[in-house]
Design an enzyme around this catalytic site. Sequence first.
Site, short mmCIF file in Angstrom:
data_model
loop_
_atom_site.label_atom_id
_atom_site.label_comp_id
_atom_site.label_asym_id
_atom_site.label_seq_id
_atom_site.Cartn_x
_atom_site.Cartn_y
_atom_site.Cartn_z
N ASP A 112 0.90 -1.11 0.02
CA ASP A 112 -0.01 -0.13 0.07
C ASP A 112 0.93 1.37 -0.11
OD1 ASP A 112 -2.08 -1.80 0.27
OD2 ASP A 112 -2.30 -1.41 2.53
P1 ADP Z 1 2.95 -6.25 -0.40
O1 ADP Z 1 3.01 -5.60 1.01
O2 ADP Z 1 1.68 -6.12 -1.02
O3 ADP Z 1 2.90 -7.67 0.02
P2 ADP Z 1 5.56 -6.19 -1.08
O4 ADP Z 1 5.91 -7.12 -0.20
O5 ADP Z 1 6.17 -6.59 -2.47
O6 ADP Z 1 4.12 -5.83 -0.89
O7 ADP Z 1 6.42 -4.85 -0.89
C1 ADP Z 1 6.18 -3.69 -1.49
C2 ADP Z 1 7.46 -2.80 -1.52
O8 ADP Z 1 7.88 -2.54 -0.11
C3 ADP Z 1 8.73 -3.70 -2.05
O9 ADP Z 1 8.78 -3.30 -3.39
C4 ADP Z 1 10.03 -2.92 -1.29
O10 ADP Z 1 10.12 -1.42 -1.92
C5 ADP Z 1 9.17 -2.57 -0.15
N1 ADP Z 1 9.85 -3.72 0.90
C6 ADP Z 1 8.86 -4.72 1.60
N2 ADP Z 1 9.43 -5.49 2.44
C7 ADP Z 1 10.69 -4.79 2.40
C8 ADP Z 1 11.95 -5.08 3.22
N3 ADP Z 1 12.17 -6.36 3.89
N4 ADP Z 1 12.90 -4.30 2.91
C9 ADP Z 1 13.00 -3.16 2.26
N5 ADP Z 1 11.89 -2.92 1.21
C10 ADP Z 1 10.82 -3.83 1.71
MG MG Z 2 -0.30 -5.60 -1.19
#
Ligand code: ADP
Ligand code: MG
Length: 352
Positions: free
Chosen positions: A307
């Site tokens: 989000d």
């Molecule tokens: P969702 O919350 O929908 O599962 P993601 O897990 O792909 O989405 O995370 C979205 C974005 O948040 C990633 O592209 C990254 O930029 C950031 N992000 C998520 N987890 C991490 C992490 N452990 N370290 C750094 N950035 C993160």
């Molecule tokens: Mg999501």
Amino acid sequence: MSPTKEYALLCLENPLLGRFKPIIFHQNFPVRSALARALQIWPRGDNAILAEEKHLGIYEDLLNNYSAKLIAGGGAQNTARGAQYMLPPNSVVYLGGVGDDKYAAILHDAVKQAGLRVEYRVDKKEKTGRCGVVITGHHRSMCTDLGAANHYDLDHLKSPEVWKLVEGATHYFVGGYHLTVCPPAIMALAEEAAKNDKPFVFSLSAPFIPIAFKDALDATAPYWDYVIGNESEALSYAEAHGLETKDIKEIAKHLAALPKANKKRERVAIITQGTDPTVVATNGGVKEYAVHAIDGSQITDTTGAGDAFAAGFTAGLVAGAPLAQCVDQGQWLAKLSIQELGPSFPFPKQTY
Ligand code: ADP
Ligand code: MG
Ligand code: MG
């Protein structure tokens, strides 16, 4: 950044209170009552479901037995708050349905603090929606009881005051969870966007959406100027549509190449993959953008990372930033957000 119009960004989805503050359970978490029953249906890994009758006990259980806390939530409402965080005052307005209860009042307070304007459809008979979040190890499971959010309707969107905001906005953001509520409202915004050559940004939201709401999703697809999802959502899209690949780049290319209503804009498909690079596909090809690294010890809660990414990305679009910067802003804001509890952003404000 270039100056933006008042309420340049209009967002629509399902406001939920009570993103009940995630609680950390360890491997041997206590197994009891409704919570335990709910957890049994949650497979390992990140998941999001709509509450059925048998799950409804989980909310009281979380509050009473696990001292969960309440946070304002709902995917696109988080995105709206996050975009407002990065944009000048009065840039973002959010639409959705709430009840006439104390939970709606808590939501109003929370969004006011974030400087977000909301135009809620208030339902006298239904309770404000609730979302329970449970964290087990590195996985999160979400269970949503939509309540009044499920009663959003086209009449509210088309009411003169609200439609004026629609006409005034330059960009639209719709969360895919709203497909479970009011596809006609989504289609009305989508058609308005195409007709006036305004960018329409759509989030896939959860793996169950492409499967359980495939037809409604497909009806919106021609209108996506930007489609954002994570890797699980991309995979479930591929499965639901019989794409014979599990390659995220191939799926992103497929999304970018789907037929398009507004031919003046090229579609961009953006798939985030947690700590793995963000995949961005256009008809010109696929690019990967490494995420902003952060030490594990600084991560508080990754709920709502996607989000926050969508928020930073869309704020970039609204400000007229180039695509690569939009992606970078998304990753920057997501990195800030995962250092907070729930999908929140640090104060005092940090600037990109
Ligand atoms: P969702 O919350 O929908 O599962 P993601 O897990 O792909 O989405 O995370 C979205 C974005 O948040 C990633 O592209 C990254 O930029 C950031 N992000 C998520 N987890 C991490 C992490 N452990 N370290 C750094 N950035 C993160
Ligand atoms: Mg999501
Ligand atoms: Mg993720």
